[in-house]
Write an enzyme that holds these catalytic residues in place. Structure first.
Site, PDB file in Angstrom:
ATOM      1  N   LYS A 181       0.843  -1.201   0.000  1.00 50.48           N
ATOM      2  CA  LYS A 181       0.000   0.000   0.000  1.00 50.48           C
ATOM      3  C   LYS A 181       0.875   1.247   0.000  1.00 50.48           C
ATOM      4  O   LYS A 181       1.559   1.525   0.974  1.00 50.48           O
ATOM      5  CB  LYS A 181      -0.918   0.046   1.216  1.00 50.48           C
ATOM      6  CG  LYS A 181      -1.943   1.181   1.081  1.00 50.48           C
ATOM      7  CD  LYS A 181      -2.621   1.560   2.374  1.00 50.48           C
ATOM      8  CE  LYS A 181      -1.862   2.578   3.178  1.00 50.48           C
ATOM      9  NZ  LYS A 181      -1.777   3.917   2.580  1.00 50.48           N
ATOM     10  N   GLY A 233       7.199   4.382   8.444  1.00 46.92           N
ATOM     11  CA  GLY A 233       6.348   5.526   8.720  1.00 46.92           C
ATOM     12  C   GLY A 233       6.605   6.040  10.118  1.00 46.92           C
ATOM     13  O   GLY A 233       7.697   5.863  10.664  1.00 46.92           O
ATOM     14  N   SER A 234       5.591   6.644  10.705  1.00 49.46           N
ATOM     15  CA  SER A 234       5.784   7.288  12.002  1.00 49.46           C
ATOM     16  C   SER A 234       5.859   6.266  13.127  1.00 49.46           C
ATOM     17  O   SER A 234       5.314   5.163  13.035  1.00 49.46           O
ATOM     18  CB  SER A 234       4.631   8.251  12.276  1.00 49.46           C
ATOM     19  OG  SER A 234       3.457   7.516  12.554  1.00 49.46           O
ATOM     20  N   THR A 235       6.533   6.648  14.201  1.00 53.12           N
ATOM     21  CA  THR A 235       6.615   5.793  15.381  1.00 53.12           C
ATOM     22  C   THR A 235       5.227   5.562  15.973  1.00 53.12           C
ATOM     23  O   THR A 235       4.910   4.461  16.431  1.00 53.12           O
ATOM     24  CB  THR A 235       7.568   6.426  16.419  1.00 53.12           C
ATOM     25  OG1 THR A 235       8.901   6.367  15.892  1.00 53.12           O
ATOM     26  CG2 THR A 235       7.526   5.690  17.744  1.00 53.12           C
ATOM     27  N   GLU A 236       4.403   6.592  15.908  1.00 57.44           N
ATOM     28  CA  GLU A 236       3.045   6.473  16.442  1.00 57.44           C
ATOM     29  C   GLU A 236       2.278   5.332  15.756  1.00 57.44           C
ATOM     30  O   GLU A 236       1.692   4.469  16.420  1.00 57.44           O
ATOM     31  CB  GLU A 236       2.335   7.819  16.203  1.00 57.44           C
ATOM     32  CG  GLU A 236       0.943   7.925  16.749  1.00 57.44           C
ATOM     33  CD  GLU A 236       0.238   9.179  16.232  1.00 57.44           C
ATOM     34  OE1 GLU A 236       0.871   9.986  15.512  1.00 57.44           O
ATOM     35  OE2 GLU A 236      -0.953   9.333  16.554  1.00 57.44           O
ATOM     36  N   GLY A 238       3.626   2.951  13.932  1.00 62.82           N
ATOM     37  CA  GLY A 238       4.380   1.719  14.142  1.00 62.82           C
ATOM     38  C   GLY A 238       3.964   1.009  15.412  1.00 62.82           C
ATOM     39  O   GLY A 238       3.814  -0.223  15.453  1.00 62.82           O
ATOM     40  N   GLU A 255      10.302   0.478  10.357  1.00 60.23           N
ATOM     41  CA  GLU A 255      11.303   1.530  10.158  1.00 60.23           C
ATOM     42  C   GLU A 255      10.575   2.833  10.432  1.00 60.23           C
ATOM     43  O   GLU A 255       9.741   3.259   9.644  1.00 60.23           O
ATOM     44  CB  GLU A 255      11.868   1.445   8.741  1.00 60.23           C
ATOM     45  CG  GLU A 255      13.244   2.059   8.621  1.00 60.23           C
ATOM     46  CD  GLU A 255      13.167   3.514   8.244  1.00 60.23           C
ATOM     47  OE1 GLU A 255      13.064   4.345   9.186  1.00 60.23           O
ATOM     48  OE2 GLU A 255      13.200   3.825   7.062  1.00 60.23           O
ATOM     49  N   CYS A 289      13.333  10.335   7.578  1.00 66.13           N
ATOM     50  CA  CYS A 289      13.287   9.824   8.946  1.00 66.13           C
ATOM     51  C   CYS A 289      14.666   9.858   9.596  1.00 66.13           C
ATOM     52  O   CYS A 289      14.785   9.986  10.806  1.00 66.13           O
ATOM     53  CB  CYS A 289      12.738   8.408   8.951  1.00 66.13           C
ATOM     54  SG  CYS A 289      13.445   7.386   7.661  1.00 66.13           S
ATOM     55  N   GLU A 386      10.051  14.770  16.114  1.00 66.36           N
ATOM     56  CA  GLU A 386      10.404  14.750  14.707  1.00 66.36           C
ATOM     57  C   GLU A 386       9.569  15.803  13.976  1.00 66.36           C
ATOM     58  O   GLU A 386       8.347  15.745  13.987  1.00 66.36           O
ATOM     59  CB  GLU A 386      10.104  13.351  14.145  1.00 66.36           C
ATOM     60  CG  GLU A 386      10.616  13.150  12.759  1.00 66.36           C
ATOM     61  CD  GLU A 386      10.442  11.711  12.284  1.00 66.36           C
ATOM     62  OE1 GLU A 386       9.418  11.084  12.609  1.00 66.36           O
ATOM     63  OE2 GLU A 386      11.339  11.216  11.570  1.00 66.36           O
TER      64      GLU A 386
END
Lengths: 475, 287
Positions: A181, A233-236, A238, A255, A289, A386
């Site tokens: 996606k 993508g974002s840590t959130e 993830g 990642e 990132c 970030e």
């Protein structure tokens, strides 16, 4: 500052079509989700309408990937898989100019970057991994390592084609099939990659590409017949995915975000360091990132370095991504621009000193002038969060120990930089900085042979190199 | 001699190189496989778990910064010390697991040999798992494996010594430090192992052992922000998914090892790999 005449690439080279469709089971088909309009962030004009996947379409794509896995791809000798993947690499090279222009249109990144970094590195990833397909028994994971099955992959908007390559190439080389996606705001280059995959005559269903928003990504990673999930993508997000996968047998690699320290010692070649700092934070508008977003400068050279940095940043050209002279392109979306503005305001509110390049900005589109904050303390949001934009936070240190402590004072751990002429100090710093990639006297270098990925909340698993194969093997 | 009253041992926790009782003051009875009383073990609490994480974090820079040769010698020293207490462990494993002496003997021997196996790995991991990366440009790029940090280990419930050694040795071989929740009902060999560790030149805090209720202690470790990785081997089935969800809060590396793992088989590198980070370093080449 030199005046440059505009030198734009022609947008015709992108072969833009009014409509793009998702790619499932070897065919371009109409998705049954709400179609999306993808926008050129440099002009706010609609580029094309893209059909998206519904939840039912996700299931169809996973079923196609499963069939392809069971019937062809998992049974095919590695040497044959390799040739398909080599074909993809070559086709990307053949269509590189088209892909570069398309990428700059859809993403907003300067053409010199999509042309010189994104597209060639994407081709290199396929070329590198193709060679692994029939050599996996030499990779150190036992005599006959097996693939996992169907990989569900969700990628971000900052390097749309390159991230697709990072995900698809190792998955295919290891014998998995893929449902990918792309990001909502940048679906086009992945769908042209689908054309390339069709031209390469890959068996139907081996790669499926389904545009959609976050809910489609969530549906994909939750699908019970997906064996492997890879997310960038974002840590959130993830963390949400890691929670979703709790209690399942799905293999996961993440990642995620970063807040890299770029450490400059007093003996560093300052002019060279300035170039590296600029590359570290203004490359791809800072939508990286692993961007060097926290500059740590030894106190004794801080004033001198900052002065040189401001002079250099003042020369950066911000504007039309298709212009070959453009250094900093468009922010990818209004949403991201708003986020950058909000964090910059917080920096001012918390007492950091803001300096912003006086460069002219286009009247239309999403742009943000390169900005450098000094007098930043570690507690400020601009030192912790970030920003994912062309905004640099500058902190100072006195001793190497203090530099290490400050560099590691973050829940992230994706990348780091160190600038010094002293070899022993480089190795000492590289050993102590808790980050997956350490660039010394350089920054933002990527190569398919060099493993990339984070420590701590920057994620787990690696992409690239022998190490990166583990993510797609049942080991 | 048969009149002599033996000196019974007090079994305690092992945290930061010391042997404290649980701060909670709690203990629980441990029995042999037939239900006969063996000893009271400390019932570790949330506070004990946090103390253990603190000790493990404090020990991490020193242990991860030690040379691989040094770590290898320390792990080998553990094998030496264990060998010297072989008879004691055979008796304890036999009592804990209800296996005949001969079987217990082979389990203890295998546990000793496992330390030797992992001792030999410490200075080979980087050569086997690291790389010089042939990048397409004028740069020297190399990748080295580095320890993840503090690893919380839920030790196997059945295999009280061999299983324990098999899950702890790979964690510390590469320079991680460990907080271990021992087998809940068979904790005594683990506590005796802590006495071995304490006399093997292993710096205090590198391995910390908690006895008690796994289901009570594990959630605090899974959610602790200073724990970097979690081994689910000995986790009760009913809380495995919950522990994984908690671990996601700080993106911990989770090893979903199954309780059914056969520890008598020769291990491979997978448990070492589970707690390693790959670090890639670049430098330009030029004159």
């Amino acid at each position: 500052m030199w005046e440059y005449a505009p030198a734009p690439e022609s947008r015709d080279i992108a072969n833009l079509k009014p409509n793009y469709r998702m790619f499932v089971d070897g065919q371009f088909v109409e998705g049954t989700g709400e179609p999306l309009k993808t926008v050129n962030p440099a002009t706010e004009e609609v580029l094309a309408e893209v059909s998206t996947a519904s939840k039912e379409d996700v299931d169809k794509a996973v079923k196609a990937a499963r069939r392809a896995y069971d019937r062809t791809w998992s049974k095919m000798p590695g040497s044959e898989r390799a040739k398909y993947i080599y074909r993809i690499a070559r086709l990307i090279q053949e269509r590189s100019r088209e892909l570069a222009v398309l990428e700059s249109l859809d993403n907003g990144k300067p053409i010199k970057e999509s042309r010189d970094v994104d597209v060639p590195t994407a081709a290199a990833h396929f070329f590198y991994h193709a060679g692994w397909a029939d050599k996996l028994s030499y990779a150190g994971y036992g005599p006959d390592p097996k693939p996992l099955g169907v990989a569900g992959q969700v990628i971000p908007w900052n390097f749309p084609l390159l991230m697709a390559a990072w995900k698809i190439a190792p998955a295919l080389a290891c014998g998995n099939t893929v449902v990918l996606k792309p990001a909502e705001t940048t679906p086009l280059s992945a769908l042209v990659l689908a054309e390339i995959i069709q031209q390469a005559d890959l068996p139907p269903g081996v790669v499926n590409i389904i545009p959609g928003a976050g809910d489609i990504g969530a549906t994909l990673v939750e699908h019970p017949d997906v064996n492997k999930v890879a997310f960038t993508g974002s840590t959130e997000v993830g963390k949400i995915i890691q929670r979703q996968l709790a209690g399942t047998s799905k293999k996961l690699t993440l990642e995620l975000g970063g807040k890299a320290a770029n450490v400059v010692f007093d003996d560093a070649p300052l002019d060279q360091a300035v170039e590296g700092i600029v590359n570290g934070i203004f490359f791809n508008q800072g939508h990286v990132c692993c961007a060097g977003s926290r500059l740590l400068v030894q106190e004794s050279v801080a004033d001198e370095l900052l002065e040189k940095l401001r002079v250099r940043v003042s020369t950066l050209r911000v504007g039309d991504p298709l212009d070959k002279n453009t250094d900093v392109g468009a922010i990818n979306s209004r949403e991201q621009l708003t986020k950058i503005q909000e964090l910059v305001e917080s920096g001012e509110g918390e007492g950091a000193s803001r300096w912003t390049s006086a460069c002219p900005l286009p009247d239309k589109g999403f742009f943000f002038a390169p900005t450098v904050f000094s007098n930043v303390s570690q507690a400020m949001r601009i030192a912790r969060e970030e920003i994912f934009g062309p905004v640099l936070s500058v902190l100072t240190f006195r001793t190497p120990d203090e530099a290490v402590a400050k560099a590691n004072n973050t829940p992230y751990g994706l990348s780091a930089g160190v600038w010094t002429e002293k070899g022993s100090r480089i190795l000492w710093m590289a050993q102590r900085m808790r980050a997956g990639v350490v660039w010394s006297n350089t920054f933002n270098r990527f190569d398919p042979t060099a493993p990339f990925g984070g420590y701590q909340e920057s994620g787990f698993g690696r992409e690239g190199g022998r190490t990166g194969l583990e993510a797609y093997l049942d080991v | 001699m048969s009149d002599r009253i033996s000196v019974a041992k007090t079994y305690k926790l092992y945290i930061g190189g010391a042997f404290p009782r649980s701060e909670s003051g709690r203990s629980y009875p441990v029995t042999d496989h037939k239900g006969a009383f063996l000893a009271n073990a400390a019932q570790g609490s949330r506070k004990d778990a946090r103390d253990a994480v603190g000790a493990a974090r404090k020990a991490f820079p020193g242990w991860s910064g030690a040379t691989a040769y040094n770590r290898g010698q320390v792990l080998y020293r553990v094998a030496e010390m264990l060998e010297g207490r072989r008879e004691q462990f055979i008796a304890e494993v036999s009592a804990a697991e209800g296996v005949p002496a001969k079987k217990a003997q082979s389990l203890v021997d295998a546990a000793i040999d496992r330390w030797v196996w992992y001792a030999g790995w410490t200075d080979k991991i980087a050569s086997v798992l690291g790389a010089a990366n042939p990048v397409a440009g004028p740069y020297f790029s190399f990748s080295t494996p580095e320890p993840t940090g503090v690893v919380a280990v839920l030790a196997p419930q059945q295999s009280s010594l061999l299983g324990l050694v098999s899950v702890v040795a790979p964690v510390i071989a590469s320079g991680n430090t460990a907080v271990v929740v021992t087998s809940q009902d068979r904790p005594l060999p683990a506590i005796t192992l802590s006495e071995v560790l304490a006399t093997s030149d292993l710096p205090g805090g590198v391995v910390n052992l908690l006895t008690g209720r796994t289901a009570e202690i594990a959630p605090w470790l899974a959610s602790h922000a200073d724990v970097n990785a979690l081994d689910l081997t000995g986790a009760p089935e009913s809380i495995r998914a919950d522990l994984e969800r908690s671990a996601a809060g700080t993106v911990k590396r989770v090893l979903r090892a199954r309780p059914s793992e056969d520890f008598t088989r020769e291990p491979d590198l997978s448990r070492i790999r589970a707690y390693l980070e790959t670090k890639t370093v670049w430098h330009p080449m030029g004159v």
